[in-house]
Structures are given as C-alpha cells and as structure tokens.
Design an enzyme around this catalytic site. Sequence first.
Site, PDB file in Angstrom:
ATOM      1  N   CYS A   1       0.841  -1.189   0.000  1.00 52.71           N
ATOM      2  CA  CYS A   1       0.000   0.000   0.000  1.00 52.71           C
ATOM      3  C   CYS A   1       0.886   1.252   0.000  1.00 52.71           C
ATOM      4  O   CYS A   1       1.924   1.291   0.645  1.00 52.71           O
ATOM      5  CB  CYS A   1      -0.940   0.108   1.181  1.00 52.71           C
ATOM      6  SG  CYS A   1      -2.100  -1.255   1.284  1.00 52.71           S
TER       7      CYS A   1
ATOM      8  N   ARG B   1       4.076  -0.361  -4.718  1.00 52.47           N
ATOM      9  CA  ARG B   1       3.784  -0.862  -3.374  1.00 52.47           C
ATOM     10  C   ARG B   1       2.481  -1.652  -3.295  1.00 52.47           C
ATOM     11  O   ARG B   1       2.142  -2.221  -2.254  1.00 52.47           O
ATOM     12  CB  ARG B   1       3.695   0.316  -2.388  1.00 52.47           C
ATOM     13  CG  ARG B   1       4.947   1.149  -2.324  1.00 52.47           C
ATOM     14  CD  ARG B   1       4.764   2.283  -1.338  1.00 52.47           C
ATOM     15  NE  ARG B   1       4.606   1.754  -0.001  1.00 52.47           N
ATOM     16  CZ  ARG B   1       5.616   1.462   0.803  1.00 52.47           C
ATOM     17  NH1 ARG B   1       6.851   1.657   0.413  1.00 52.47           N
ATOM     18  NH2 ARG B   1       5.381   0.979   1.998  1.00 52.47           N
TER      19      ARG B   1
ATOM     20  N   TRP C   1      -2.611  -2.804  -1.660  1.00 54.99           N
ATOM     21  CA  TRP C   1      -2.264  -4.222  -1.772  1.00 54.99           C
ATOM     22  C   TRP C   1      -3.084  -4.882  -0.680  1.00 54.99           C
ATOM     23  O   TRP C   1      -2.811  -4.715   0.508  1.00 54.99           O
ATOM     24  CB  TRP C   1      -0.773  -4.427  -1.525  1.00 54.99           C
ATOM     25  CG  TRP C   1      -0.312  -5.834  -1.759  1.00 54.99           C
ATOM     26  CD1 TRP C   1       0.058  -6.395  -2.945  1.00 54.99           C
ATOM     27  CD2 TRP C   1      -0.184  -6.871  -0.766  1.00 54.99           C
ATOM     28  NE1 TRP C   1       0.413  -7.710  -2.756  1.00 54.99           N
ATOM     29  CE2 TRP C   1       0.275  -8.040  -1.434  1.00 54.99           C
ATOM     30  CE3 TRP C   1      -0.409  -6.939   0.605  1.00 54.99           C
ATOM     31  CZ2 TRP C   1       0.501  -9.242  -0.783  1.00 54.99           C
ATOM     32  CZ3 TRP C   1      -0.180  -8.142   1.264  1.00 54.99           C
ATOM     33  CH2 TRP C   1       0.274  -9.275   0.564  1.00 54.99           C
TER      34      TRP C   1
ATOM     35  N   ASN D   1      -1.827   2.122   5.563  1.00 52.35           N
ATOM     36  CA  ASN D   1      -0.913   1.101   5.059  1.00 52.35           C
ATOM     37  C   ASN D   1      -0.525   0.249   6.259  1.00 52.35           C
ATOM     38  O   ASN D   1      -0.050   0.780   7.257  1.00 52.35           O
ATOM     39  CB  ASN D   1       0.328   1.792   4.454  1.00 52.35           C
ATOM     40  CG  ASN D   1       1.468   0.822   4.226  1.00 52.35           C
ATOM     41  OD1 ASN D   1       1.250  -0.369   4.012  1.00 52.35           O
ATOM     42  ND2 ASN D   1       2.690   1.332   4.276  1.00 52.35           N
ATOM     43  N   GLY D   2      -0.761  -1.064   6.182  1.00 46.42           N
ATOM     44  CA  GLY D   2      -0.388  -1.925   7.303  1.00 46.42           C
ATOM     45  C   GLY D   2      -1.548  -2.780   7.761  1.00 46.42           C
ATOM     46  O   GLY D   2      -2.516  -2.973   7.022  1.00 46.42           O
TER      47      GLY D   2
ATOM     48  N   GLU E   1      18.077 -17.629  -7.026  1.00 49.67           N
ATOM     49  CA  GLU E   1      17.630 -16.311  -7.462  1.00 49.67           C
ATOM     50  C   GLU E   1      17.102 -16.361  -8.905  1.00 49.67           C
ATOM     51  O   GLU E   1      16.083 -15.745  -9.229  1.00 49.67           O
ATOM     52  CB  GLU E   1      18.788 -15.307  -7.309  1.00 49.67           C
ATOM     53  CG  GLU E   1      18.529 -13.905  -7.831  1.00 49.67           C
ATOM     54  CD  GLU E   1      17.337 -13.191  -7.186  1.00 49.67           C
ATOM     55  OE1 GLU E   1      16.796 -13.674  -6.191  1.00 49.67           O
ATOM     56  OE2 GLU E   1      16.933 -12.152  -7.740  1.00 49.67           O
TER      57      GLU E   1
ATOM     58  N   LYS F   1      13.309 -15.333  -9.958  1.00 50.48           N
ATOM     59  CA  LYS F   1      13.001 -14.330 -10.996  1.00 50.48           C
ATOM     60  C   LYS F   1      11.969 -14.873 -11.960  1.00 50.48           C
ATOM     61  O   LYS F   1      11.002 -14.214 -12.303  1.00 50.48           O
ATOM     62  CB  LYS F   1      14.253 -13.950 -11.807  1.00 50.48           C
ATOM     63  CG  LYS F   1      15.248 -13.003 -11.238  1.00 50.48           C
ATOM     64  CD  LYS F   1      14.747 -11.654 -10.862  1.00 50.48           C
ATOM     65  CE  LYS F   1      14.007 -11.638  -9.576  1.00 50.48           C
ATOM     66  NZ  LYS F   1      14.598 -11.299  -8.362  1.00 50.48           N
TER      67      LYS F   1
ATOM     68  N   GLU G   1       8.366 -15.432 -10.258  1.00 51.57           N
ATOM     69  CA  GLU G   1       7.565 -14.289  -9.836  1.00 51.57           C
ATOM     70  C   GLU G   1       7.037 -13.460 -10.993  1.00 51.57           C
ATOM     71  O   GLU G   1       5.979 -12.855 -10.882  1.00 51.57           O
ATOM     72  CB  GLU G   1       8.286 -13.425  -8.798  1.00 51.57           C
ATOM     73  CG  GLU G   1       9.487 -12.660  -9.279  1.00 51.57           C
ATOM     74  CD  GLU G   1      10.158 -11.875  -8.160  1.00 51.57           C
ATOM     75  OE1 GLU G   1       9.494 -11.448  -7.217  1.00 51.57           O
ATOM     76  OE2 GLU G   1      11.377 -11.697  -8.245  1.00 51.57           O
TER      77      GLU G   1
ATOM     78  N   HIS H   1      19.255 -36.810  -4.908  1.00 48.68           N
ATOM     79  CA  HIS H   1      18.583 -37.162  -3.658  1.00 48.68           C
ATOM     80  C   HIS H   1      17.073 -36.948  -3.757  1.00 48.68           C
ATOM     81  O   HIS H   1      16.391 -36.886  -2.739  1.00 48.68           O
ATOM     82  CB  HIS H   1      19.174 -36.356  -2.501  1.00 48.68           C
ATOM     83  CG  HIS H   1      20.626 -36.634  -2.290  1.00 48.68           C
ATOM     84  ND1 HIS H   1      21.088 -37.838  -1.800  1.00 48.68           N
ATOM     85  CD2 HIS H   1      21.724 -35.895  -2.571  1.00 48.68           C
ATOM     86  CE1 HIS H   1      22.410 -37.816  -1.755  1.00 48.68           C
ATOM     87  NE2 HIS H   1      22.818 -36.639  -2.232  1.00 48.68           N
TER      88      HIS H   1
ATOM     89  N   LYS I   1       6.247  -4.499  -4.161  1.00 48.60           N
ATOM     90  CA  LYS I   1       7.699  -4.338  -4.054  1.00 48.60           C
ATOM     91  C   LYS I   1       8.178  -4.330  -2.603  1.00 48.60           C
ATOM     92  O   LYS I   1       9.202  -4.888  -2.274  1.00 48.60           O
ATOM     93  CB  LYS I   1       8.085  -3.031  -4.746  1.00 48.60           C
ATOM     94  CG  LYS I   1       9.558  -2.725  -4.724  1.00 48.60           C
ATOM     95  CD  LYS I   1      10.241  -3.300  -5.916  1.00 48.60           C
ATOM     96  CE  LYS I   1      11.731  -3.148  -5.868  1.00 48.60           C
ATOM     97  NZ  LYS I   1      12.387  -4.317  -6.462  1.00 48.60           N
TER      98      LYS I   1
HETATM   99  O1  M6R Z   1      13.226  -4.826   0.162  1.00 50.78           O
HETATM  100  P1  M6R Z   1      13.753  -6.169   0.546  1.00 50.78           P
HETATM  101  O2  M6R Z   1      15.033  -6.483  -0.105  1.00 50.78           O
HETATM  102  O3  M6R Z   1      13.800  -6.375   2.023  1.00 50.78           O
HETATM  103  O4  M6R Z   1      12.672  -7.178  -0.030  1.00 50.78           O
HETATM  104  C1  M6R Z   1      12.751  -8.546   0.210  1.00 50.78           C
HETATM  105  C2  M6R Z   1      11.861  -9.316  -0.725  1.00 50.78           C
HETATM  106  O5  M6R Z   1      10.536  -8.961  -0.539  1.00 50.78           O
HETATM  107  C3  M6R Z   1      12.230  -9.090  -2.195  1.00 50.78           C
HETATM  108  O6  M6R Z   1      13.564  -9.381  -2.437  1.00 50.78           O
HETATM  109  C4  M6R Z   1      11.350  -9.967  -3.111  1.00 50.78           C
HETATM  110  O7  M6R Z   1      11.664 -11.308  -2.929  1.00 50.78           O
HETATM  111  C5  M6R Z   1      11.505  -9.538  -4.574  1.00 50.78           C
HETATM  112  N1  M6R Z   1      10.230  -9.519  -5.204  1.00 50.78           N
HETATM  113  C6  M6R Z   1      12.342 -10.451  -5.373  1.00 50.78           C
HETATM  114  O8  M6R Z   1      12.437 -10.088  -6.696  1.00 50.78           O
END
Ligand code: M6R
Length: 615
Positions: A2, A27, A75, A101-102, A488, A492, A495, A511, A610
């Site tokens: 948010c 956000r 959000w 927000n929260g 990672e 990517k 997501e 395994h 984000k």
């Molecule tokens: O702002 P931060 O690095 O603390 O965020 C952590 C995760 O929310 C963030 O890395 C998330 O996994 C991303 N969407 C990955 O691309």
Amino acid sequence: MCGIVGYLGNRDAVPVLLSGLRRLEYRGYDSAGMAVIRGNGDLNVHKCKGRVADLEKHIEGKDTAATIGIAHTRWATHGEPNDCNAHPHLSQSGRIALVHNGIIENYRILKEALTEQGYTFRSTTDSEVFVNLIEYIQEANNCSLLEAVQQATKQVVGAYAIAVVDRDNPDQLIAVRQSSPLVIGIGEGEYFISSDAASVIEYTNDFVYLNDGEIALISRNVPVRVTTAENESCRVDISTLQLSISELEKGGYEHFMLKEIFEQPHTLQDCIRGRIDKQTYATVLSGVRDNKEHFLNARRIIIVACGTSWHAALIGKHFIESLCRIPVEVDYASEFRYRKPVIQSDDIVIAVSQSGETADTLAAVNLARKSGAFVYGVCNVVGSSIARATDSGTYIHVGPEIGVASTKAFTGQVTVLLLLAMAISHEKGIAQEDRCKAIAKEMLTLPQKLESTLERVTTEVQSLAKIFTYAHNFIYMGRGVNYPTALEGALKLKEISYIHAEGYPAAEMKHGPIALVDAEMPCVVIATPDATYDKTVSNMEEIKARGGKIVAVVAEEDTIASEIADYVIRVPAVSEYLMPIVVSIPLQLLAYHIAVNKGRDVDKPRNLAKSVTVE
Ligand code: M6R
C-alpha cells in the site's frame, strides 16, 4: 504494501496526489483512491478497483479542485480488492477520511466494540475500523482531531501508517507512523506526505522522516508539529534527499525491469565508487572502519533477510567465511524473529534489504538490537527504516529499483557483501590480503564486463526464451556461490512469468529432484570454473542421461560442460567471487523475456508488491 500520499498547500492537490500514486504503485496496485476537501467544504472520496490509471479515468470530468487531499494505492490484506474496500475510508458521519498502510491486528475486538456503540461498516477492511474509532473518540470526548488520533493509536495494535483529514478542518492533515514508512515533504508553504520520499521528489528534496509512534500535525502555513501519543513533542529534523526524476522513469525501455537490468554496469560502478583504493586495492568501508572493534571481536555473524536479499545473504556467507574466517549463519528474517534465536553481545547481525522497509527484516533488526548485538544494515533506500534502525551499515547505491522483481539491487547486495568481507578481512589483517586485493582489482573491471555481457547475451537469451516460453516447470542448479544464484534465477522466473521453478544445489539432484527430469523439463545449470566444476559436469551427465534439456551458463572458454548442454550461454571468465554477478545477467534476461512472451505484467506481477511492510 500500500502506498499513501497526501498534500496540503496552494496547488491543485489532485495532480500531486495522482503523480505520487503513480510512483507509489510498486507498493500495491489492486485498487486506488483519494479524498479531497473542496473549497465549498465538501469532502469527496473517489476510489475504484484497479490501477491508478483506472482512478484517473474514474475522476475524469469531475470537479476535483482542492488544495488538500490524501490518496492511496492498495495491496489487499483484509478484504478482497473491490471499490468498497479501496481507500480512503470515511467515518460513519462522513466527516473524517483515512488512508492506511499496514495491519490492525486487534481490529475485530475494536469493530465489535464500535458496533455496540451503533457503528456500521461498509467495507471488510481493518482500516474502516480505525477511522470510526477516531470519530468515536473525538465525539465521545469532544476533543480535537489530533487528540482523537493520539488516543486511537493507544488502542490500536499493529504496524501501520495512516493519513487523516477532517471535512470540518480543511487546513489540517494528520499523519502517523507505527512500523510502516511515512515521510513528510516540506515545500514552500506546502506539505506532502508519502510512504516513499521518491514519490514526491519533483516537488521537494527536504523531508522529515517520522519515527515509530510519532504523530505529525500538518497545518496550513504553520511548521509541522510532531508528538507522541502522550502529546510529548518530538524533534523535527529535516533531511535533504538527492535523487533525480530521471531515475524514476523508464527512460525509453519497455519496462522498469529491463531498464534496471541494463543499468547494472553503472549501478555496479556507483556501488564500488570510493570503496576500493585504486593504488593499493585495499577495500575500506567507513561502517567497518568506524566499528572496527565489533568486527575484530565478532564470534559469529548472522545475516537476516527475505526473498532476493536472502539469496544475496547466502552468497555473502561464502564471502565472509572464506575471506574473514568468521562463522556466518543466514536466516529468513521471518523465521529468525519468531524462533527465539540465541543472540550474544559479540554477535554481529547484518540485515540485507533493498527497500529497508521489509517488516520481518525490520523486526529481526529490532530483536537483535534488544539482545545486545551490533547490527549492520545493507540497504538501498537512503533513510529507510532499517537503515535508521541499525547501528551502522553500507548502502548499495544502485538508485531506485521500481520493477517488483529485484535485479540491480541483487547484484548491488552481492557486491556490497563482497566489499564487506574484504573490508573486514583488511581490518583484521588476516592472511587473505593478497586474495582480497586480486578480487578488488578485478572488481574494478566488472562494470565493463557486465556491459559486454549484456551486449553479447541479449539476443541469445531472447531466442532461448522463445523455445522455453511454454515450459511448465524449470530447475535451476549451481554449487557454492552459484547455488544461491540458481535460487535467485528460479525466483526471478516464477515471480514474473508464473512458471513453476526451483533452485537446487546441483549435487542434491540425485537425492530426489532428479525424479522430475524428463524431456519436458528445462534444467538451467550454472557450470562456471570453480572447485566443483567437474562434479557439476557429472550432474549434467546424469540429467542428460534422463532426457532432460540443459541450458548451461558457462565461462567463455568452456569446452566440457558446453558440449553436454543442449543450449549454452557464455559469460566472462571472472573470479569465482564475482561470478554470481555476471551469471545473474542472463538469468534475469531469461526470466524477463519469457514473461514478456507470455504477456505478463512484468513490473507489477500478480499478487506481489515491491515493499513488503506487513507480515
Ligand atoms: O526490500 P527487501 O530487499 O527487504 O525485499 C525482500 C523481498 O521482498 C524481495 O527481495 C522480493 O523477494 C523480490 N520480489 C524479489 O524479486
């Protein structure tokens, strides 16, 4: 999660609110809305399900002229995304509007109590409870809005930031921060509030960063007053933020994510700048130098992070253990904070976070500090909550990252964690000095290597993406520092393309996961030169023998792994320590192009936001 923006001044509020919302959309983006107090005293709320662009259409042709307003991009946490649950929420009488927000954890109890007092609720949100609580307190006690907000914050449990306006007082805005970010922008006779200073940077560079529990009273033509819930006055410090608007725009790229991938040669340069001595190749970080005693005496380092930052932390563990010989544990911040961890005063806790606002990481930082550990931050956003809550730290300086999928922040975090390991090693004066200097020397050449990697692999990866766009599953594999790099790469892809993808240490395949391998299963294997190269090659053979399709990421001169693989991506043959940075480029591009081919909303993937400021 948010985004909140607010305005009080002499301009037309709506364009300011809309431009702020557009910049805050990272956000959360399932609904948007605004409340403005018109010159005739009306408090108008406009809100709808969908993006900020939908809100713009929604208000088209309406008379929205006003010089005070609050706005929100959502959000969803409580209540599905729909017009009714969108913010702002009005109090029962329609006099007070609030954006939030929260999460209000005790909203059910408060709702029951308010219902007994005759309050009814239009939405299923926790936020509507908050605004009615404020109204109830104000009416029951015949007090000012500020006093009512102060009282309400004592009853509400949770992490939140709110902004409130009262129809009967068009010259006043109230903003509260409690574990969710909120800043106040100070202009000439005007004020802005926002979840992120960058969203209003075109209007001002001067900001007041509220601390937890602080309540700001923003009144027309009067300096901002900040108090606690107990009405004690707080210091109001104004900080200047240097940020250019071009850093917040797409600059001709189709998506922010693509722009951010291509920015990496420059962001890496910014990240390294001034930290490696070009004559001696010694790495010096002021955060380490100024806290030398803590680093010299540390018995253990614990790194806490979430998501991509957690992957960077896993790579950091390799760096610190091998270059500093200090044991390192890496924890998900969300697990660390609830598992009663053993934290000692000679531990160092490092929090890695791009946004510096991730609720779990912030809670882990607070827990570590309470337990007496020295806490170090590796953040991107200057002045963010984690950056301010830690004892010291190092910024990654990669500029605003707007695409939800982290790219340049990941390579920046890996770079800073390597610099950190080299700086600690330098202060300790341990036997790794020559090795560190060699890495540092090579690091200075890395921006150029990333530039040439981008030039070389872009077309190759685009062709590969066409082949694999319709795959249903992917496996990513690597060993050592490239195991987290594989994790990672898989994150990517999943997501932004919504394709199921898993990362594994290559040797773990046999395994269990190898059962998944068949001709339909693309396996991305990172097989760059290191001590386990031959073993990785054997793992590739095992996959090949079961009909799996292998995409190998190998070093320029590779001959063995590239022969086994079905498809090959070549990257510069850099030191093992720098390899995760170089390898990430094709992995980011692969995820990006597959997602584009599938028609996904790359910068705003479904269900994500984000900055994860709720648990
Ligand atoms: O702002 P931060 O690095 O603390 O965020 C952590 C995760 O929310 C963030 O890395 C998330 O996994 C991303 N969407 C990955 O691309």
